[in-house]
Design an enzyme around this catalytic site. Sequence first.
Site, PDB file in Angstrom:
ATOM      1  CE  LYS A  13      25.745  82.702  98.799  1.00 59.25           C
ATOM      2  NZ  LYS A  13      25.350  81.802  97.696  1.00 59.25           N
ATOM      3  NE  ARG A  88      22.303  92.309  92.974  1.00 55.72           N
ATOM      4  CZ  ARG A  88      21.257  93.079  93.219  1.00 55.72           C
ATOM      5  NH1 ARG A  88      20.295  92.648  94.005  1.00 55.72           N
ATOM      6  NH2 ARG A  88      21.169  94.292  92.713  1.00 55.72           N
ATOM      7  NE  ARG A 123      18.926  73.064  96.258  1.00 56.26           N
ATOM      8  CZ  ARG A 123      19.290  74.333  96.355  1.00 56.26           C
ATOM      9  NH1 ARG A 123      18.505  75.287  95.878  1.00 56.26           N
ATOM     10  NH2 ARG A 123      20.435  74.654  96.929  1.00 56.26           N
ATOM     11  NE  ARG A 167      19.374  81.382  91.648  1.00 62.27           N
ATOM     12  CZ  ARG A 167      19.124  80.719  92.776  1.00 62.27           C
ATOM     13  NH1 ARG A 167      18.390  79.621  92.755  1.00 62.27           N
ATOM     14  NH2 ARG A 167      19.614  81.149  93.925  1.00 62.27           N
TER      15      ARG A 167
END
Length: 212
Positions: A13, A88, A123, A167
Amino acid sequence: MKLILLGAPGAGKGTQAEILSGLYSIPIIGTGNIIREAIRSGSSEGEEFKSYTDKGLLVPDELVCRMVAERLKKDDCKKGFILDGFPRNINQAEEFSKMVDSVDAVLNFVVTDEDVIKRMTGRRVCASCGAPYHLESKPPKTEGICDICSDRLIQRKDDAPETVLERLRVYHTETEPLSDYYREKGICIEIDAVGSVEEITNKAKAALEKLL
């Protein structure tokens, strides 16, 4: 153009928000950035945010909505905006509906949990210069070493497997229901978020061009 971007953490996003912001000349309203800037400024509002973030807690909906409402009053939002990270949850969405008459589209970037885990846990960043890498899509020339400054690469806490799983759990519980909420309003557009950045951008542009 007034847009809301939805999607799981790691769905891309933020990257797409930056590109669409440039294409349509509208600002990105990212609640995370606003909170961090307020904390850095040392303002009373920033101190209030800090009292939650220091404890690892989410900033309450009331404060977040107030912060977004103030941001929307700025001149650069008159021609539109892109919301990234807000709303959210359903409660924030309902509060947001009181701030603006309508939005043009909600782009929901769809990706599987397996892809999210692979993207985020792969990552790495340089401990010194912060240059970003990925073990699969953008590996360094020498394993574990930054191409730019030769310092070691590290995995951020946010990208650790246990953090990513948590998450995702929060996303499925709190944020994912927003896609149904906006689908019922007829403004949610599903975007397949698998592919190159350019391919995903083209899918989003094609969907938005139908609205223009």
